[in-house]
Design a protein around this motif. Structure first.
Motif, PDB file in Angstrom:
ATOM      1  N   ASP A  71      26.674  10.656  51.810  1.00  0.00           N
ATOM      2  CA  ASP A  71      25.427  10.448  51.059  1.00  0.00           C
ATOM      3  C   ASP A  71      24.506  11.658  51.122  1.00  0.00           C
ATOM      4  O   ASP A  71      23.790  11.962  50.154  1.00  0.00           O
ATOM      5  N   SER A  72      24.505  12.367  52.258  1.00  0.00           N
ATOM      6  CA  SER A  72      23.613  13.514  52.423  1.00  0.00           C
ATOM      7  C   SER A  72      24.256  14.831  51.988  1.00  0.00           C
ATOM      8  O   SER A  72      23.645  15.895  52.124  1.00  0.00           O
ATOM      9  N   ARG A  73      25.486  14.755  51.463  1.00  0.00           N
ATOM     10  CA  ARG A  73      26.226  15.930  50.994  1.00  0.00           C
ATOM     11  C   ARG A  73      26.463  16.940  52.125  1.00  0.00           C
ATOM     12  O   ARG A  73      26.491  18.149  51.896  1.00  0.00           O
ATOM     13  N   GLN A  74      26.637  16.446  53.347  1.00  0.00           N
ATOM     14  CA  GLN A  74      26.877  17.332  54.485  1.00  0.00           C
ATOM     15  C   GLN A  74      28.314  17.280  54.990  1.00  0.00           C
ATOM     16  O   GLN A  74      28.670  18.018  55.910  1.00  0.00           O
ATOM     17  N   LEU A  75      29.158  16.419  54.386  1.00  0.00           N
ATOM     18  CA  LEU A  75      30.504  16.225  54.922  1.00  0.00           C
ATOM     19  C   LEU A  75      31.326  17.516  54.870  1.00  0.00           C
ATOM     20  O   LEU A  75      32.007  17.874  55.837  1.00  0.00           O
ATOM     21  N   ARG A  76      31.269  18.221  53.753  1.00  0.00           N
ATOM     22  CA  ARG A  76      32.124  19.401  53.612  1.00  0.00           C
ATOM     23  C   ARG A  76      31.783  20.463  54.649  1.00  0.00           C
ATOM     24  O   ARG A  76      32.674  21.060  55.256  1.00  0.00           O
ATOM     25  N   SER A  77      30.499  20.736  54.863  1.00  0.00           N
ATOM     26  CA  SER A  77      30.126  21.744  55.860  1.00  0.00           C
ATOM     27  C   SER A  77      30.535  21.302  57.258  1.00  0.00           C
ATOM     28  O   SER A  77      30.939  22.128  58.086  1.00  0.00           O
ATOM     29  N   LYS A  78      30.467  20.000  57.525  1.00  0.00           N
ATOM     30  CA  LYS A  78      30.883  19.464  58.820  1.00  0.00           C
ATOM     31  C   LYS A  78      32.381  19.684  59.038  1.00  0.00           C
ATOM     32  O   LYS A  78      32.802  20.182  60.091  1.00  0.00           O
ATOM     33  N   HIS A 108      39.749  12.369  51.310  1.00  0.00           N
ATOM     34  CA  HIS A 108      39.334  11.839  50.007  1.00  0.00           C
ATOM     35  C   HIS A 108      37.816  11.820  49.877  1.00  0.00           C
ATOM     36  O   HIS A 108      37.288  11.946  48.762  1.00  0.00           O
ATOM     37  N   SER A 109      37.106  11.706  50.981  1.00  0.00           N
ATOM     38  CA  SER A 109      35.653  11.826  50.935  1.00  0.00           C
ATOM     39  C   SER A 109      35.255  13.266  50.647  1.00  0.00           C
ATOM     40  O   SER A 109      34.287  13.520  49.918  1.00  0.00           O
ATOM     41  N   TYR A 110      35.989  14.199  51.207  1.00  0.00           N
ATOM     42  CA  TYR A 110      35.733  15.626  50.982  1.00  0.00           C
ATOM     43  C   TYR A 110      35.949  15.969  49.508  1.00  0.00           C
ATOM     44  O   TYR A 110      35.158  16.705  48.909  1.00  0.00           O
ATOM     45  N   ILE A 111      37.006  15.438  48.916  1.00  0.00           N
ATOM     46  CA  ILE A 111      37.337  15.747  47.520  1.00  0.00           C
ATOM     47  C   ILE A 111      36.340  15.117  46.552  1.00  0.00           C
ATOM     48  O   ILE A 111      35.789  15.774  45.670  1.00  0.00           O
ATOM     49  N   TRP A 112      36.125  13.802  46.713  1.00  0.00           N
ATOM     50  CA  TRP A 112      35.420  13.019  45.692  1.00  0.00           C
ATOM     51  C   TRP A 112      33.974  12.664  46.039  1.00  0.00           C
ATOM     52  O   TRP A 112      33.259  12.129  45.191  1.00  0.00           O
ATOM     53  N   GLY A 113      33.536  12.967  47.261  1.00  0.00           N
ATOM     54  CA  GLY A 113      32.282  12.388  47.750  1.00  0.00           C
ATOM     55  C   GLY A 113      31.015  13.134  47.421  1.00  0.00           C
ATOM     56  O   GLY A 113      29.950  12.753  47.904  1.00  0.00           O
ATOM     57  N   GLU A 405      24.869   7.934  37.816  1.00  0.00           N
ATOM     58  CA  GLU A 405      25.601   8.972  37.112  1.00  0.00           C
ATOM     59  C   GLU A 405      26.498   9.794  38.045  1.00  0.00           C
ATOM     60  O   GLU A 405      27.560  10.272  37.655  1.00  0.00           O
ATOM     61  N   ASP A 406      26.072   9.985  39.294  1.00  0.00           N
ATOM     62  CA  ASP A 406      26.874  10.764  40.232  1.00  0.00           C
ATOM     63  C   ASP A 406      28.194  10.094  40.577  1.00  0.00           C
ATOM     64  O   ASP A 406      29.063  10.703  41.184  1.00  0.00           O
ATOM     65  N   TYR A 407      28.312   8.818  40.219  1.00  0.00           N
ATOM     66  CA  TYR A 407      29.534   8.085  40.542  1.00  0.00           C
ATOM     67  C   TYR A 407      30.450   7.947  39.338  1.00  0.00           C
ATOM     68  O   TYR A 407      31.409   7.189  39.365  1.00  0.00           O
ATOM     69  N   ARG A 408      30.159   8.681  38.260  1.00  0.00           N
ATOM     70  CA  ARG A 408      30.925   8.506  37.028  1.00  0.00           C
ATOM     71  C   ARG A 408      32.425   8.715  37.238  1.00  0.00           C
ATOM     72  O   ARG A 408      32.842   9.594  37.982  1.00  0.00           O
ATOM     73  N   VAL A 409      33.195   7.912  36.548  1.00  0.00           N
ATOM     74  CA  VAL A 409      34.643   8.056  36.529  1.00  0.00           C
ATOM     75  C   VAL A 409      35.011   8.556  35.146  1.00  0.00           C
ATOM     76  O   VAL A 409      34.844   7.849  34.167  1.00  0.00           O
ATOM     77  N   LYS A 410      35.482   9.788  35.052  1.00  0.00           N
ATOM     78  CA  LYS A 410      35.742  10.391  33.745  1.00  0.00           C
ATOM     79  C   LYS A 410      37.245  10.408  33.475  1.00  0.00           C
ATOM     80  O   LYS A 410      37.914  11.426  33.656  1.00  0.00           O
TER      81      LYS A 410
END
Length: 470
Positions: A71-78, A108-113, A405-410
């Motif tokens: 949610d805080s967009r910190q997963l990738r840096s972690k 999968h959280s890193y890819i899509w989150g 909108e951030d959860y859109r499935v395209k």
């Protein structure tokens, strides 16, 4: 070989249907394939909730904070700062399964989150151990049904029953009760199958002994569990909102094969893996089609699934997608299905008795309970079609709720997204809804409605008495 489509023995599918199966192999023993007669394909000793070694705490600490980090967009840096850990430190099967669950969820959280910012790679500290532990387990390094449902649950009350109300997930990616319920209903279905498999294995023994009464008794025991299974899936509606599933949960289930329409354009790059250390791989996503329950039931009851040749409108080879999904099951479960395919003898036995002594009271009861079991499987597949209609088709047509909108499935081949629907449209018939769903893809890559309808119709056709019309 990891997650590949292999030639699966289907010897009993090609036998003459009026002759019992030859006793060429010993009957499978469930426990030899990590299958419990109580909980089926999920571990009766329960999945390991945590890796206790201090060495693996960077992984577990990330799992503890997973929802917040997403949610805080910190997963990738972690995750980028993780050390590269050696999976040789994992010494038991349950430890390796736990590691696989952690790394699958984090990947999968890193890819899509991160909203619409889809990562085209996963970093070395994640990719290297994920591939390594997957190789040990002989399963694909992708979120699978096994990591999402078979190995991701616990009992709320450790002394309580293995029932839906006493189950919950160990981890979710969205942190919603909807995702917990979505996963745990599947786990409950798996568990309900355990006693059915024990009874059906016993029925194989009884067929070999030509003991019709014992076959009938075991089919009655199996029917109790199959009836439970057919009634569990509709409970999905109780606590999993279709909008939450489609717009928040579903994207996390997607793999790296055929996902250009979701923003993963050319597979997924596994940094640090392969000869060039940046290997690109393509895997289907997690799907209920990777469950071993229904392939096993199909073998027990002689339900066959084939490809449809659209040019001749005839069914030819075994269904390729179902065989492909088998490559994403745990290795012991794949081996069980291979063994079962060569030893299942129930349908030939019922057909043989029907041909030789159709007026016998025992034979009439045998046919009746056999068809009742098949009907439960057919009802489950009916319910699955309803789930797909409400959770995928309807939501795709409505578009995301305001602010999501951030959860859109395209998905490129889904029906055009329209403005948010403020009022419920009049209910349409199931048949119309099914037809409208043609062309939509599942997370496993299937053309949803033709695939599901075909499975259901082929199940109904397996009844001994003239199949009941839908």
């Amino acid at each position: 070989m990891i997650a590949t489509t292999t030639a699966v023995p289907i010897l009993h599918l090609h036998q003459e249907e009026n002759k019992p199966c030859a006793d060429l192999l010993p009957v499978p023993v469930l426990e030899d394939y990590d299958i419990s007669p109580i909980t089926g394909f999920v571990p009766h000793d329960q999945p390991l909730p945590r890796l206790l070694q201090a060495y693996f705490q960077p992984w577990e600490e990330t799992m503890d904070q997973l929802n917040h980090l997403i949610d805080s967009r910190q997963l990738r840096s972690k995750v980028d700062q993780w050390p590269v850990l050696d999976v040789a430190q994992l010494t038991t099967l349950r430890e390796r399964q736990r590691a696989y669950v952690i790394l699958s969820f984090v990947a999968h959280s890193y890819i899509w989150g991160s909203g619409l910012d889809i990562s085209q790679h996963i970093p070395e500290p994640l990719a290297v151990p994920w591939v390594a532990v997957s190789d040990i387990l002989d399963i694909a390094p992708v979120l699978t049904y096994a990591s999402n449902d078979l190995w991701n649950w616990k009992l709320k009350d450790p002394k309580g029953p293995f029932e839906l109300e006493n189950l919950e997930t160990l981890s979710t990616m969205t942190g919603t009760k909807d995702e917990d319920w979505f996963d745990i209903v599947s786990t409950a279905i798996e568990i309900a199958a355990g006693p059915a498999f024990k009874a059906l294995i016993d029925s194989i023994h009884a067929v070999r002994e030509d003991n019709i009464r014992t076959v009938v008794e075991n089919l009655h025991l199996a029917h109790v569990q199959l009836d439970k299974i057919s009634k569990l899936l509709p409970r999905m509606f109780e606590n999993c909102d279709p909008a939450v599933f489609y717009w928040k949960i579903r994207k996390y289930l997607a793999g790296s094969e055929g996902t250009a329409g979701l923003g993963l354009f050319n597979g997924l790059q596994y940094n640090g893996v392969g000869v060039n250390k940046n290997e690109r791989r393509y895997y289907m996503g997690a799907t209920a089609g990777q469950s071993s329950v229904f392939p096993a039931l199909d073998y027990f009851f002689g339900v066959t699934h084939h490809e449809l040749d659209h040019n001749t409108n005839t069914k030819t080879a075994p269904n390729a997608l179902l065989l492909k999904m088998r490559g994403f099951m745990p290795a012991p479960h794949r081996a069980f299905l291979d063994h079962l395919a060569q030893t299942a003898n129930l349908r030939p036995f019922v057909l043989s008795k029907t041909a030789t002594d159709p007026e016998s009271q025992d034979v009439q009861e045998l046919i009746k309970i056999y068809d009742a079991c098949v009907h439960c499987i057919k009802l489950f597949r009916d319910n699955h079609i309803q789930i797909v209609t409400r959770y995928i088709l309807t939501q795709a047509k409505r578009g995301p709720p305001e602010g999501w909108e951030d959860y859109r499935v395209k998905i490129e081949d889904q029906p055009p997204v329209v403005a948010k629907v403020e009022e419920e449209k009049p209910k349409t018939t199931g048949k119309v809804e099914e037809e409208e769903c043609v062309g939509m893809k599942g997370t496993g890559g299937s053309d949803l409605m033709p695939f599901l309808k075909g499975n259901r119709d082929e199940t109904n056709a397996a009844k001994i008495i003239s199949p009941v019309k839908k």
